[in-house]
Design an enzyme around this catalytic site. Structure first.
Site, PDB file in Angstrom:
ATOM      1  N   GLU A  31       0.809  -1.317  -0.155  1.00  0.00           N
ATOM      2  CA  GLU A  31       0.008   0.036   0.149  1.00  0.00           C
ATOM      3  C   GLU A  31       0.829   1.472   0.173  1.00  0.00           C
ATOM      4  O   GLU A  31       1.922   1.339   0.849  1.00  0.00           O
ATOM      5  CB  GLU A  31      -0.747   0.078   1.164  1.00  0.00           C
ATOM      6  N   THR A  33       2.861   1.997  -2.026  1.00  0.00           N
ATOM      7  CA  THR A  33       4.227   1.899  -2.583  1.00  0.00           C
ATOM      8  C   THR A  33       4.314   2.201  -4.038  1.00  0.00           C
ATOM      9  O   THR A  33       5.121   2.078  -4.786  1.00  0.00           O
ATOM     10  CB  THR A  33       4.349   0.309  -2.592  1.00  0.00           C
ATOM     11  N   SER A 124     -13.539   4.554  -8.813  1.00  0.00           N
ATOM     12  CA  SER A 124     -13.041   5.881  -9.919  1.00  0.00           C
ATOM     13  C   SER A 124     -12.045   5.009 -10.804  1.00  0.00           C
ATOM     14  O   SER A 124     -12.316   5.323 -12.084  1.00  0.00           O
ATOM     15  CB  SER A 124     -12.212   6.922  -9.169  1.00  0.00           C
ATOM     16  N   ASP A 168      -4.537   1.100  -9.303  1.00  0.00           N
ATOM     17  CA  ASP A 168      -5.648   0.589  -9.121  1.00  0.00           C
ATOM     18  C   ASP A 168      -6.168   0.553 -10.691  1.00  0.00           C
ATOM     19  O   ASP A 168      -6.918  -0.391 -10.955  1.00  0.00           O
ATOM     20  CB  ASP A 168      -6.590   1.908  -8.614  1.00  0.00           C
TER      21      ASP A 168
HETATM   22  C1  GLA Z   1      -4.971   4.671  -3.740  1.00  0.00           C
HETATM   23  C2  GLA Z   1      -4.492   4.922  -4.990  1.00  0.00           C
HETATM   24  C3  GLA Z   1      -3.449   4.041  -5.429  1.00  0.00           C
HETATM   25  C4  GLA Z   1      -2.454   3.682  -4.200  1.00  0.00           C
HETATM   26  C5  GLA Z   1      -3.304   3.319  -3.103  1.00  0.00           C
HETATM   27  C6  GLA Z   1      -2.440   3.210  -1.975  1.00  0.00           C
HETATM   28  O1  GLA Z   1      -5.847   3.593  -3.993  1.00  0.00           O
HETATM   29  O2  GLA Z   1      -5.238   5.355  -6.301  1.00  0.00           O
HETATM   30  O3  GLA Z   1      -2.696   4.363  -6.430  1.00  0.00           O
HETATM   31  O4  GLA Z   1      -1.670   4.643  -3.825  1.00  0.00           O
HETATM   32  O5  GLA Z   1      -4.366   4.463  -2.761  1.00  0.00           O
HETATM   33  O6  GLA Z   1      -1.858   2.149  -1.935  1.00  0.00           O
END
Ligand code: GLA
Length: 380
Positions: A31, A33, A124, A168
Site C-alpha cells: 500500500e 508503494t 473511480s 488501481d
Molecule cells: C489509492 C491510489 C493508489 C494507491 C493506493 C494506496 O488507491 O489510487 O494509486 O496509491 O491508494 O496503496
C-alpha cells in the site's frame, strides 16, 4: 444491472450500444508503494462498472449515470471540462486518449456500477478503465493496456486532483479470475499468482466512513516520500524512488528531513519488502506469514504513514482478538475497508462480533463484502 443499462440506453438513444465492463480491486499487500516505484499485489474483483456505449457521429459525449439519474453532455475541448464530479472522469479519459494521439469520436453512453463508493475499492479506477478500454476499442486506437492504465492515472492527476499511483487502474485492466498480480511499479513487470487459499476466506469490512480531505492528505503523503527520496539521492544518485533505497540509506538522512517525512519513508521501505515476503510465503502456502505481514502493514499505515482512523484501527484490533490470520486497512486509507484473511471456521464468529462491537462503539454497522477475484476490463 445489464438489463437496466440496456433499457435506459434504448429509451435515451434508440439503439442498443455495445456493453463493456471493468472492475474494482482489492490489494493483498503493498500500500502506498506504487507511486514510490515499489511493488503492489492487487486483484480485480466481482464489483465493477458496466457501460453501454456507441459512437454518435458528433463531437459531443452524451452520458447518463444510471445510479445517480444524471445526464451530462460535453464536447471534447479542454474548455468544456464538466463541473460535476463523475463526468470529469469520462472527460479526462477522452482528453488523455487524445493527448496520446488516439482518436475519440463523440459517443452516447449509459453506465452503472456496484463498487461501493469511498470504500477503498477503486470505483473511480473502474470508471476510468471501462471508458479507457471502450474508447480505445470503438475508435480502433490500438493503445496497449498498460498505456490505458496510464490514461486513467493521468485522468486522476490532471482532471480530478489526486496524484495517485498506477495500482488501481492496472488492476482494473489486467485483473484475471482467481489471480492476484504482483506489479513492479517502476519497471511495469508483472506476474500473476493464483490465489486460492484453501481453508481461508478473504472478507472486507467497510467502516462506511470517508474522512474529509482524504485526497489532499494523500497528495501530502506522496510529497513526503518524494522529499525523502530526494534527500537520499544526494548520497546515492541511483535512487529515483524510495523503493530504490534501503533502511540504512534512509538513516543517513535522518537529520536532514522532518521526523514526519522520515516515518513515511520508513513505512514505505518496509512495505516494499513485505510484498516480496508475502509472495514468497504464498508459494509455500504459508498463510500465517502472509497474515502477519498484513498486521505489520496495518501498524505501519496507522502509526508511521498515518492514513488509518479510529474505526479502522478498531476493526484491526478486533481481528487480532478474534484470531483472524491477517487484517489491515486497504487502499488509500482515511476510512474505507479493512481486508481480512480469516480461517473458514473463524469467519462467522469474527464477522458477527465485528458487526456487534463496531455498532456498539460507532452507532452503525460495518458493511461486509465477500469479494471474488475476477477478470478486469472486457467487452461483454
Ligand atoms: C489509492 C491510489 C493508489 C494507491 C493506493 C494506496 O488507491 O489510487 O494509486 O496509491 O491508494 O496503496
Amino acid at each position: 444491472m445489464k438489463t437496466r443499462i440496456q433499457e435506459k440506453f434504448k429509451s435515451l438513444f434508440g439503439t442498443e450500444g455495445q456493453l463493456y465492463m471493468s472492475s474494482g480491486r482489492i490489494n493483498l499487500i503493498g500500500e502506498h508503494t506504487d507511486y514510490n516505484g515499489g511493488y503492489v499485489f492487487p486483484g480485480a474483483i466481482d464489483f465493477g462498472i458496466m457501460a453501454a456505449i456507441e459512437p454518435n457521429g458528433t463531437d459531443t459525449v452524451k452520458a447518463y449515470a444510471l445510479d445517480l439519474e444524471e445526464y451530462v453532455e460535453f464536447s471534447l475541448r479542454e474548455e468544456d471540462k464538466p463541473e460535476q464530479h463523475w463526468p470529469r472522469y469520462i472527460f479526462g479519459v477522452c482528453m488523455e486518449t487524445l493527448k496520446r494521439g488516439g482518436k475519440v469520436q463523440g459517443f452516447n453512453t449509459v453506465f452503472a456500477g456496484n463498487v461501493p463508493l469511498g470504500a477503498g475499492l477503486s470505483s473511480s479506477a473502474a470508471l476510468e478503465s471501462v471508458f479507457a478500454f471502450a474508447i480505445n476499442e470503438i475508435n480502433g486506437n490500438g493503445i496497449d493496456k498498460f498505456e490505458l492504465a496510464k490514461i486513467g492515472q493521468s485522468t486522476e492527476h490532471n482532471y480530478c486532483g489526486v496524484k495517485c499511483g498506477i495500482m488501481d487502474q492496472f488492476a482494473s485492466l489486467f485483473g484475471k479470475e482467481g489471480s492476484l498480480i504482483r506489479l513492479n511499479c517502476k519497471t511495469g513487470e508483472y506476474k500473476y499468482f493464483p490465489f486460492h487459499p484453501k481453508g481461508y476466506r478473504l472478507v472486507l469490512l467497510d467502516t462506511c466512513v470517508k474522512h474529509k480531505l482524504a485526497d489532499s492528505a494523500y497528495n501530502k503523503r506522496r510529497e513526503s516520500c518524494e522529499r525523502a527520496a530526494a534527500a537520499i539521492k544526494k548520497n546515492h544518485p541511483e535512487v529515483d524512488f524510495l523503493s530504490d533505497a534501503n533502511r540504512l540509506w534512509l538513516d543517513e538522512v535522518r537529520g536532514q528531513i522532518s521526523q514526519e517525512d522520515f516515518l513515511r519513508a520508513e513505512y514505505v521501505i518496509g512495505e516494499v519488502q513485505r510484498v516480496l515476503d508475502v509472495c514468497d510465503a504464498l508459494e509455500r502456502d504459508d498463510y500465517e506469514t502472509v497474515g502477519e505481514m498484513m498486521y505489520q502493514t496495518h501498524f505501519g499505515l496507522s502509526r508511521l504513514y498515518e492514513v488509518s482512523c479510529e474505526e479502522l484501527d478498531f476493526l484491526n484490533k478486533l481481528a487480532r482478538k478474534c484470531e483472524v490470520t491477517g487484517s489491515r486497512v486497504m487502499g488509500g486509507g482515511f476510512g474505507g475497508c479493512t481486508i481480512n484473511l480469516v480461517k473458514e471456521e473463524l469467519y462467522e464468529p469474527f464477522v458477527r462480533s465485528a458487526i456487534e462491537q463496531f455498532t456498539l462503539k460507532f452507532g452503525h454497522a460495518p458493511k461486509v463484502y465477500n469479494v471474488v477475484i475476477s477478470d478486469g476490463a472486457r467487452k461483454l
